[in-house]
Write a protein that holds these residues in place. Structure first.
Motif, PDB file in Angstrom:
ATOM      1  N   PRO A  21       6.835  -4.504  -8.709  1.00  0.00           N
ATOM      2  CA  PRO A  21       5.755  -3.933  -7.889  1.00  0.00           C
ATOM      3  C   PRO A  21       5.506  -2.469  -8.222  1.00  0.00           C
ATOM      4  O   PRO A  21       6.406  -1.741  -8.645  1.00  0.00           O
ATOM      5  N   VAL A  22       4.265  -2.050  -8.002  1.00  0.00           N
ATOM      6  CA  VAL A  22       3.875  -0.656  -8.204  1.00  0.00           C
ATOM      7  C   VAL A  22       4.210   0.139  -6.947  1.00  0.00           C
ATOM      8  O   VAL A  22       3.918  -0.298  -5.827  1.00  0.00           O
ATOM      9  N   HIS A  23       4.827   1.302  -7.133  1.00  0.00           N
ATOM     10  CA  HIS A  23       5.144   2.187  -6.007  1.00  0.00           C
ATOM     11  C   HIS A  23       4.248   3.417  -6.079  1.00  0.00           C
ATOM     12  O   HIS A  23       4.292   4.161  -7.052  1.00  0.00           O
ATOM     13  N   LEU A  24       3.432   3.597  -5.042  1.00  0.00           N
ATOM     14  CA  LEU A  24       2.521   4.746  -4.997  1.00  0.00           C
ATOM     15  C   LEU A  24       3.287   5.998  -4.600  1.00  0.00           C
ATOM     16  O   LEU A  24       3.933   6.040  -3.553  1.00  0.00           O
ATOM     17  N   VAL A  25       3.204   7.020  -5.430  1.00  0.00           N
ATOM     18  CA  VAL A  25       3.803   8.327  -5.130  1.00  0.00           C
ATOM     19  C   VAL A  25       2.679   9.248  -4.664  1.00  0.00           C
ATOM     20  O   VAL A  25       1.753   9.524  -5.420  1.00  0.00           O
ATOM     21  N   ALA A  26       2.749   9.691  -3.404  1.00  0.00           N
ATOM     22  CA  ALA A  26       1.646  10.468  -2.845  1.00  0.00           C
ATOM     23  C   ALA A  26       2.181  11.627  -2.004  1.00  0.00           C
ATOM     24  O   ALA A  26       3.219  11.522  -1.355  1.00  0.00           O
ATOM     25  N   ALA A  27       1.464  12.738  -2.058  1.00  0.00           N
ATOM     26  CA  ALA A  27       1.730  13.901  -1.210  1.00  0.00           C
ATOM     27  C   ALA A  27       0.381  14.352  -0.662  1.00  0.00           C
ATOM     28  O   ALA A  27      -0.339  15.114  -1.313  1.00  0.00           O
TER      29      ALA A  27
ATOM     30  N   ASP B  61       1.852   8.062 -11.191  1.00  0.00           N
ATOM     31  CA  ASP B  61       1.791   9.524 -11.159  1.00  0.00           C
ATOM     32  C   ASP B  61       1.481   9.959  -9.732  1.00  0.00           C
ATOM     33  O   ASP B  61       0.947   9.180  -8.928  1.00  0.00           O
ATOM     34  N   SER B  62       1.801  11.202  -9.404  1.00  0.00           N
ATOM     35  CA  SER B  62       1.652  11.678  -8.031  1.00  0.00           C
ATOM     36  C   SER B  62       0.179  11.813  -7.650  1.00  0.00           C
ATOM     37  O   SER B  62      -0.620  12.369  -8.408  1.00  0.00           O
TER      38      SER B  62
ATOM     39  N   LEU C 148      -5.112   5.935 -10.890  1.00  0.00           N
ATOM     40  CA  LEU C 148      -3.898   6.683 -11.221  1.00  0.00           C
ATOM     41  C   LEU C 148      -3.228   6.086 -12.452  1.00  0.00           C
ATOM     42  O   LEU C 148      -3.221   4.861 -12.635  1.00  0.00           O
ATOM     43  N   ASN C 149      -2.662   6.971 -13.266  1.00  0.00           N
ATOM     44  CA  ASN C 149      -1.832   6.514 -14.378  1.00  0.00           C
ATOM     45  C   ASN C 149      -0.467   6.117 -13.850  1.00  0.00           C
ATOM     46  O   ASN C 149       0.037   6.691 -12.881  1.00  0.00           O
TER      47      ASN C 149
END
Length: 314
Positions: A139-145, A183-184, A198-199
């Protein structure tokens, strides 16, 4: 402004001077570009004589930097021509090893490129991986701030498409991977739903590949407001079946929720309880109220009252 007037003879001499100057410049340019130079170009790698009994994977990029000896004309046109002849590496030595030295193949490489003389290649040594390879879907994990404007917040789970990426690489490495980060995603003063591409984070190992390399992301954002509901309190751990009366029987739960979901959220979305073990085992005289279920993306502001009184009749 004074205008210089030239005689016919002076104009002929001036014309002859500029003609000689142009011819001399062209002769200098031609002489300069005819001299030999060493210059750098990038070439794509291709392979031949690959080992038939060993699966392999290159540990470096398929593009190398080549130092070429040629005339200034060739150097000039090499900058203008993107269709350079590829470097053909012979992989025959991989039958007994895990690397190929390109400098030992310069003669064969130059035989195929009659227009240029290659004198060096960087990197000179190509390394290959022969470990057992496997394919794994994670699964893809979204990295977000994200920072939101006042009264705005995320209103639901982010949507990532595709939700999975396919990894190819060494089995011992892939067995430890359970998800793959994007990527963030960084943003401030957010006040509307985010839709972006997002990449995926690049693999640090050269012997791993991933598909796809980009995903579409939607982060639902909405304006939030307060709402208050009366929620009944349930007594748990009444193992001896006491007759327990509680006061009050309902508590006021104030929470912040999305404007879009304001009307649909009611008491059925919440569950509150108090634990009778706190009285039976620890001697509590009042019981704290705990919310064990409430809608996601609702922020609880307060519970009033936070504790309830009780009477037990045996």
């Amino acid at each position: 402004m004074a205008i210089v007037k030239l005689s016919a003879a002076e104009r002929r001499r001036l014309s002859a001077f500029f003609t000689c100057l142009v011819l001399a410049s062209l002769a200098w340019l031609f002489t300069t570009l005819s001299k030999p130079y060493d210059y750098n170009v990038k070439r794509v790698l291709t392979y031949r004589n690959a080992p038939q009994k060993r699966a392999f994977h290159s540990l470096q990029s398929d593009t190398v930097e080549v130092i070429v000896k040629g005339t200034g004309w060739q150097m000039l046109f090499s900058k203008m021509n993107d269709e350079n002849t590829p470097i053909v590496a012979d992989l025959r030595t991989l039958d007994n090893g895990n690397f190929v030295v390109l400098s030992s193949q310069l003669k064969q490489i130059n035989d195929k490129d009659v227009n240029h003389e290659i004198i060096a290649i960087n990197p000179d040594t190509l390394y290959f991986d022969f470990s057992y390879r496997m394919v794994k879907r994670v699964p893809v994990h979204l990295v977000a701030a994200l920072k939101y404007q006042q009264q705005f917040a995320q209103s639901n789970n982010p949507i990532v498409k595709p939700a999975y990426v396919t990894l190819t690489g060494p089995a011992n490495r892939l067995s430890k991977i359970t998800q793959w980060d994007t990527d963030s995603l960084i943003a401030e003063d957010v006040n509307e739903t985010i839709r972006t591409k997002l990449n995926m984070q690049a693999a640090s190992e050269g012997n791993m590949s991933m598909y796809p390399k980009t995903v579409d992301v939607v982060v639902p954002v909405d304006e939030f407001t307060e709402k208050t509901l009366q929620i009944p309190v349930k007594i748990i751990n009444n193992f001896d079946y006491y007759n327990v009366k509680i006061f009050p029987q309902k508590v006021k739960v104030t929470f912040v929720t999305s404007l879009k979901k304001y009307a649909e959220i009611n008491e059925d979305f919440f569950e509150a309880e108090s634990d009778l073990n706190l009285w039976r085992l620890q001697g509590y005289t009042i019981l704290p109220v705990k919310l064990i279920r409430y809608p996601p993306f609702c922020k609880i502001v307060r519970i009033d009252p936070p504790n309830i009184d009780f009477i037990i009749r045996k």
